[in-house]
Scaffold this motif. Structure first.
Motif, PDB file in Angstrom:
ATOM      1  N   VAL A  95     -18.212   7.383 -11.564  1.00 22.81           N
ATOM      2  CA  VAL A  95     -17.708   8.260 -12.622  1.00 22.81           C
ATOM      3  C   VAL A  95     -16.203   8.135 -12.771  1.00 22.81           C
ATOM      4  O   VAL A  95     -15.658   8.195 -13.875  1.00 22.81           O
ATOM      5  CB  VAL A  95     -18.086   9.734 -12.306  1.00 22.81           C
ATOM      6  CG1 VAL A  95     -17.495  10.673 -13.347  1.00 22.81           C
ATOM      7  CG2 VAL A  95     -19.602   9.889 -12.245  1.00 22.81           C
ATOM      8  N   HIS A  96     -15.507   7.910 -11.645  1.00 22.41           N
ATOM      9  CA  HIS A  96     -14.042   7.917 -11.673  1.00 22.41           C
ATOM     10  C   HIS A  96     -13.438   6.571 -12.069  1.00 22.41           C
ATOM     11  O   HIS A  96     -12.221   6.458 -12.185  1.00 22.41           O
ATOM     12  CB  HIS A  96     -13.509   8.298 -10.283  1.00 22.41           C
ATOM     13  CG  HIS A  96     -13.900   7.322  -9.210  1.00 22.41           C
ATOM     14  ND1 HIS A  96     -14.946   7.550  -8.346  1.00 22.41           N
ATOM     15  CD2 HIS A  96     -13.407   6.106  -8.879  1.00 22.41           C
ATOM     16  CE1 HIS A  96     -15.078   6.517  -7.527  1.00 22.41           C
ATOM     17  NE2 HIS A  96     -14.155   5.631  -7.830  1.00 22.41           N
TER      18      HIS A  96
ATOM     19  N   LYS B  28     -10.790   5.248  -5.695  1.00 23.68           N
ATOM     20  CA  LYS B  28     -10.902   6.649  -6.111  1.00 23.68           C
ATOM     21  C   LYS B  28      -9.780   7.064  -7.044  1.00 23.68           C
ATOM     22  O   LYS B  28      -9.957   7.888  -7.937  1.00 23.68           O
ATOM     23  CB  LYS B  28     -10.889   7.544  -4.865  1.00 23.68           C
ATOM     24  CG  LYS B  28     -12.235   8.076  -4.459  1.00 23.68           C
ATOM     25  CD  LYS B  28     -12.079   9.134  -3.387  1.00 23.68           C
ATOM     26  CE  LYS B  28     -13.418   9.791  -3.112  1.00 23.68           C
ATOM     27  NZ  LYS B  28     -13.293  10.884  -2.112  1.00 23.68           N
ATOM     28  N   GLY B  29      -8.602   6.529  -6.804  1.00 17.99           N
ATOM     29  CA  GLY B  29      -7.461   6.890  -7.626  1.00 17.99           C
ATOM     30  C   GLY B  29      -6.229   6.129  -7.186  1.00 17.99           C
ATOM     31  O   GLY B  29      -6.192   5.535  -6.096  1.00 17.99           O
TER      32      GLY B  29
ATOM     33  N   SER C 270      -7.743   9.333   4.040  1.00 12.53           N
ATOM     34  CA  SER C 270      -8.019   9.821   2.688  1.00 12.53           C
ATOM     35  C   SER C 270      -7.088   9.178   1.674  1.00 12.53           C
ATOM     36  O   SER C 270      -7.345   9.217   0.469  1.00 12.53           O
ATOM     37  CB  SER C 270      -7.849  11.348   2.641  1.00 12.53           C
ATOM     38  OG  SER C 270      -6.530  11.717   3.034  1.00 12.53           O
ATOM     39  N   GLU C 271      -5.997   8.571   2.172  1.00 10.10           N
ATOM     40  CA  GLU C 271      -5.022   7.944   1.279  1.00 10.10           C
ATOM     41  C   GLU C 271      -4.425   6.712   1.953  1.00 10.10           C
ATOM     42  O   GLU C 271      -3.965   6.783   3.095  1.00 10.10           O
ATOM     43  CB  GLU C 271      -3.912   8.939   0.927  1.00 10.10           C
ATOM     44  CG  GLU C 271      -2.869   8.377  -0.027  1.00 10.10           C
ATOM     45  CD  GLU C 271      -1.812   9.402  -0.407  1.00 10.10           C
ATOM     46  OE1 GLU C 271      -2.026  10.115  -1.401  1.00 10.10           O
ATOM     47  OE2 GLU C 271      -0.787   9.497   0.309  1.00 10.10           O
ATOM     48  N   LEU C 272      -4.458   5.588   1.244  1.00  8.22           N
ATOM     49  CA  LEU C 272      -3.803   4.368   1.728  1.00  8.22           C
ATOM     50  C   LEU C 272      -2.387   4.378   1.147  1.00  8.22           C
ATOM     51  O   LEU C 272      -2.168   4.083  -0.022  1.00  8.22           O
ATOM     52  CB  LEU C 272      -4.562   3.132   1.261  1.00  8.22           C
ATOM     53  CG  LEU C 272      -3.958   1.780   1.679  1.00  8.22           C
ATOM     54  CD1 LEU C 272      -3.946   1.646   3.193  1.00  8.22           C
ATOM     55  CD2 LEU C 272      -4.732   0.622   1.058  1.00  8.22           C
ATOM     56  N   ASN C 273      -1.438   4.734   1.979  1.00  9.59           N
ATOM     57  CA  ASN C 273      -0.067   4.952   1.525  1.00  9.59           C
ATOM     58  C   ASN C 273       0.827   3.795   1.972  1.00  9.59           C
ATOM     59  O   ASN C 273       1.053   3.597   3.160  1.00  9.59           O
ATOM     60  CB  ASN C 273       0.459   6.284   2.089  1.00  9.59           C
ATOM     61  CG  ASN C 273       1.739   6.718   1.405  1.00  9.59           C
ATOM     62  OD1 ASN C 273       2.578   5.879   1.073  1.00  9.59           O
ATOM     63  ND2 ASN C 273       1.900   8.006   1.199  1.00  9.59           N
ATOM     64  N   ILE C 274       1.327   3.042   1.012  1.00 11.10           N
ATOM     65  CA  ILE C 274       2.233   1.931   1.297  1.00 11.10           C
ATOM     66  C   ILE C 274       3.595   2.293   0.748  1.00 11.10           C
ATOM     67  O   ILE C 274       3.809   2.328  -0.475  1.00 11.10           O
ATOM     68  CB  ILE C 274       1.726   0.619   0.672  1.00 11.10           C
ATOM     69  CG1 ILE C 274       0.366   0.242   1.272  1.00 11.10           C
ATOM     70  CG2 ILE C 274       2.734  -0.513   0.902  1.00 11.10           C
ATOM     71  CD1 ILE C 274      -0.276  -0.973   0.633  1.00 11.10           C
TER      72      ILE C 274
ATOM     73  N   ARG D  32     -18.624   2.005   0.097  1.00  9.32           N
ATOM     74  CA  ARG D  32     -18.563   3.147   1.016  1.00  9.32           C
ATOM     75  C   ARG D  32     -17.345   3.079   1.932  1.00  9.32           C
ATOM     76  O   ARG D  32     -16.925   4.091   2.496  1.00  9.32           O
ATOM     77  CB  ARG D  32     -19.840   3.220   1.846  1.00  9.32           C
ATOM     78  CG  ARG D  32     -20.033   2.060   2.809  1.00  9.32           C
ATOM     79  CD  ARG D  32     -21.276   2.250   3.654  1.00  9.32           C
ATOM     80  NE  ARG D  32     -21.461   1.163   4.595  1.00  9.32           N
ATOM     81  CZ  ARG D  32     -22.130   0.048   4.323  1.00  9.32           C
ATOM     82  NH1 ARG D  32     -22.663  -0.119   3.120  1.00  9.32           N
ATOM     83  NH2 ARG D  32     -22.259  -0.902   5.232  1.00  9.32           N
ATOM     84  N   ASP D  33     -16.756   1.879   2.088  1.00  5.10           N
ATOM     85  CA  ASP D  33     -15.569   1.736   2.930  1.00  5.10           C
ATOM     86  C   ASP D  33     -14.270   1.891   2.129  1.00  5.10           C
ATOM     87  O   ASP D  33     -13.185   1.746   2.682  1.00  5.10           O
ATOM     88  CB  ASP D  33     -15.570   0.354   3.611  1.00  5.10           C
ATOM     89  CG  ASP D  33     -16.687   0.219   4.640  1.00  5.10           C
ATOM     90  OD1 ASP D  33     -17.042   1.247   5.241  1.00  5.10           O
ATOM     91  OD2 ASP D  33     -17.195  -0.900   4.820  1.00  5.10           O
ATOM     92  N   TYR D  34     -14.402   2.169   0.847  1.00  6.32           N
ATOM     93  CA  TYR D  34     -13.216   2.281  -0.013  1.00  6.32           C
ATOM     94  C   TYR D  34     -13.169   3.697  -0.570  1.00  6.32           C
ATOM     95  O   TYR D  34     -13.102   3.907  -1.776  1.00  6.32           O
ATOM     96  CB  TYR D  34     -13.299   1.250  -1.134  1.00  6.32           C
ATOM     97  CG  TYR D  34     -11.993   1.004  -1.865  1.00  6.32           C
ATOM     98  CD1 TYR D  34     -10.816   1.620  -1.481  1.00  6.32           C
ATOM     99  CD2 TYR D  34     -11.947   0.161  -2.960  1.00  6.32           C
ATOM    100  CE1 TYR D  34      -9.637   1.400  -2.144  1.00  6.32           C
ATOM    101  CE2 TYR D  34     -10.771  -0.080  -3.643  1.00  6.32           C
ATOM    102  CZ  TYR D  34      -9.617   0.551  -3.227  1.00  6.32           C
ATOM    103  OH  TYR D  34      -8.452   0.342  -3.903  1.00  6.32           O
ATOM    104  N   ASP D  35     -13.212   4.666   0.326  1.00  4.45           N
ATOM    105  CA  ASP D  35     -13.309   6.070  -0.055  1.00  4.45           C
ATOM    106  C   ASP D  35     -11.958   6.757   0.117  1.00  4.45           C
ATOM    107  O   ASP D  35     -11.833   7.740   0.837  1.00  4.45           O
ATOM    108  CB  ASP D  35     -14.380   6.755   0.801  1.00  4.45           C
ATOM    109  CG  ASP D  35     -14.702   8.153   0.282  1.00  4.45           C
ATOM    110  OD1 ASP D  35     -14.514   8.391  -0.928  1.00  4.45           O
ATOM    111  OD2 ASP D  35     -15.124   9.001   1.085  1.00  4.45           O
ATOM    112  N   TYR D  36     -10.935   6.212  -0.531  1.00  9.71           N
ATOM    113  CA  TYR D  36      -9.608   6.815  -0.411  1.00  9.71           C
ATOM    114  C   TYR D  36      -8.781   6.517  -1.659  1.00  9.71           C
ATOM    115  O   TYR D  36      -9.092   5.623  -2.445  1.00  9.71           O
ATOM    116  CB  TYR D  36      -8.879   6.301   0.835  1.00  9.71           C
ATOM    117  CG  TYR D  36      -8.928   4.797   1.021  1.00  9.71           C
ATOM    118  CD1 TYR D  36      -8.086   3.951   0.299  1.00  9.71           C
ATOM    119  CD2 TYR D  36      -9.820   4.223   1.919  1.00  9.71           C
ATOM    120  CE1 TYR D  36      -8.136   2.580   0.467  1.00  9.71           C
ATOM    121  CE2 TYR D  36      -9.880   2.852   2.092  1.00  9.71           C
ATOM    122  CZ  TYR D  36      -9.031   2.037   1.371  1.00  9.71           C
ATOM    123  OH  TYR D  36      -9.085   0.673   1.527  1.00  9.71           O
TER     124      TYR D  36
END
Length: 443
Positions: free
Chosen positions: A280-281, A257-258, A211-215, A233-237
């Motif tokens: 939308v985002h 997403k953010g 849900s989050e790509l954390n570096i 669809r593969d960039y849902d985080y």
């Protein structure tokens, strides 16, 4: 006439062969690998001497222009090099590909070479596999204590698997291209275990089940992220980056997403190229991305928008790039791009150099408030894509009228017919300018 004097040979020493092996190996290290290998036919002593002189083995170079029947000879050469009976060879760099591989069984010797080189303190390795069916990579590749550089470029269809005990404590440079990770958190764990990592590049990789790509890395200085060919669809985080030592940041591709980008106070240069696909985002996320890099000194910003909603209003006035002195701005398919650029300049009060293009431009700028950077700081403007359109003249006139301390305006014209170009050139040079120091240069 007297007899021709013969050269004196009695007592002449063979100075080369009297040198110790260590010095001969050092001398051979200055030769290309192929030349060094040829010395193996000189004598029994020289048969394996070349092996200890080779520190870099690059398959791309070795296999270039190699005929199919010579592949076995090449494989025998690598076997001789890495499994030398007289001396353990310690490669420093190993660049591997599978161009000569026909089936999965051919990977066995290839993986044997990789594991052997790693077990002997290999520092740099690059793996480029073009086959879609590749066995699981050697575990030692992700647990080596000697590796400084790891580059992986794979075309496999199956998901990449990272060992649970993955740890590369001395890795400084990591480049991942075209990989899909079944467990996205496994690669994040690997990155976080690289405590001295300085340069991280991720090209078109998919991270599943996150849900989050954390570096998060305290010493990271360069970060390049490219999601240009990743499916939406593969960039849902959400992307979270915490890198207080970062000096260079590059982001290319669709808007996620953010974004949460923190501790980027050391950032010197950023290159941001973002696309919009009607989510939308997207505008909110893009603003978050820019907020995270607001300390940057040099910014390359490219926006590809497919409708009017992308940055449809001015950026938040609180989002100010106080340190930004150089801005290169490009926009494609963007509604009111000239207006958006001038509005963005209100957020860069100390700008000194502005670089932009006039492609696909339209409509007027006269009624817009004047950004303070034009009045007090901008000294150089470079504009490409200059043609004879009304929009081009209006944009150039806007800068000449309001850039009060401008010293140089560089204009790069698009290909025009000789007479048209001369006419436009004369018209450009006649435009009034309010900076007495301003020099107009046309290419």
């Amino acid at each position: 006439m007297g007899r021709r004097q013969q050269p004196e040979t009695v007592g002449v020493l063979d100075r080369i062969n009297n040198l110790p092996d260590s010095i001969l190996s050092h001398i051979l290290s200055f030769l290309p690998n192929k030349e060094a290998v040829r010395t193996s036919i000189l004598s029994t002593r020289w048969k394996y001497l070349f092996a200890s002189s080779i520190s870099i083995l690059d398959f791309e170079h070795c296999l270039k222009n190699l005929y199919e029947e010579d592949v076995n000879n090449f494989m025998n050469f690598v076997d001789t090099l890495l499994f030398n009976p007289r001396e353990r060879v310690h490669l420093e760099s190993f660049w591997v590909n599978d161009y000569f591989v026909d089936d999965e069984d051919d990977y066995l010797p290839l993986y044997g070479w990789i594991s052997t080189a790693l077990s002997r303190g290999l520092k740099n390795i690059g793996i480029n596999f073009i086959n879609e069916k590749v066995p699981v990579l050697p575990t030692l590749l992700f647990t080596s204590h000697s590796l400084v550089t790891l580059t992986l470029f794979l075309h496999i269809k199956d998901d990449m698997k990272i060992p649970t005990n993955a740890c590369l404590p001395n890795l400084k440079n990591l480049c991942l291209t075209n990989l899909a990770f079944e467990d996205g958190y496994s690669i994040l764990k690997l990155i976080s275990s690289c405590h001295v990592l300085e340069d991280l590049t991720i090209y078109d990789c998919c991270f599943h089940s996150i849900s989050e790509l954390n570096i998060h890395n305290l010493l990271l200085r360069r970060l390049i992220l490219c999601f240009e060919h990743v499916c939406v669809r593969d960039y849902d985080y959400v992307m979270a980056i915490d890198a207080p030592s970062l000096v260079y940041f590059e982001y290319t591709g669709i808007v996620g997403k953010g974004y949460t980008l923190s501790n980027m106070k050391s950032l010197v240069k950023a290159e941001i190229s973002i696309s919009h696909f009607h989510e939308v985002h997207s505008e909110r996320s893009a603003t978050q991305l820019l907020q995270g890099i607001c300390n940057v000194q040099s910014l390359h910003l490219a926006i590809e928008a497919f409708n009017e909603t992308f940055f449809r209003t001015r950026l938040d006035p609180k989002l100010v790039f106080h340190n930004l002195v150089e801005l290169e701005f490009h926009s494609y398919y963007c509604y009111r791009k000239g207006v958006r650029l001038v509005e963005f300049l209100h957020n860069v009060p100390n700008l000194k150099t502005l670089i932009l293009d006039l492609a696909d431009g339209e409509e007027g700028l006269r009624s817009l408030p004047i950004p303070s950077c034009l009045l007090f700081h901008v000294k150089e403007i470079k504009i490409s894509g200059v043609d004879g359109s009304k929009y081009a003249f209006e944009m150039i006139s806007y800068f000449l009228n309001h850039a009060m301390v401008l010293e140089k305006l560089i204009l790069k014209m698009i290909n025009l017919l000789g007479k048209d170009e001369l006419c436009i050139l004369k018209k450009l040079l006649r435009l009034p300018r309010n900076s007495k120091k301003c020099e107009v240069v046309v290419h």
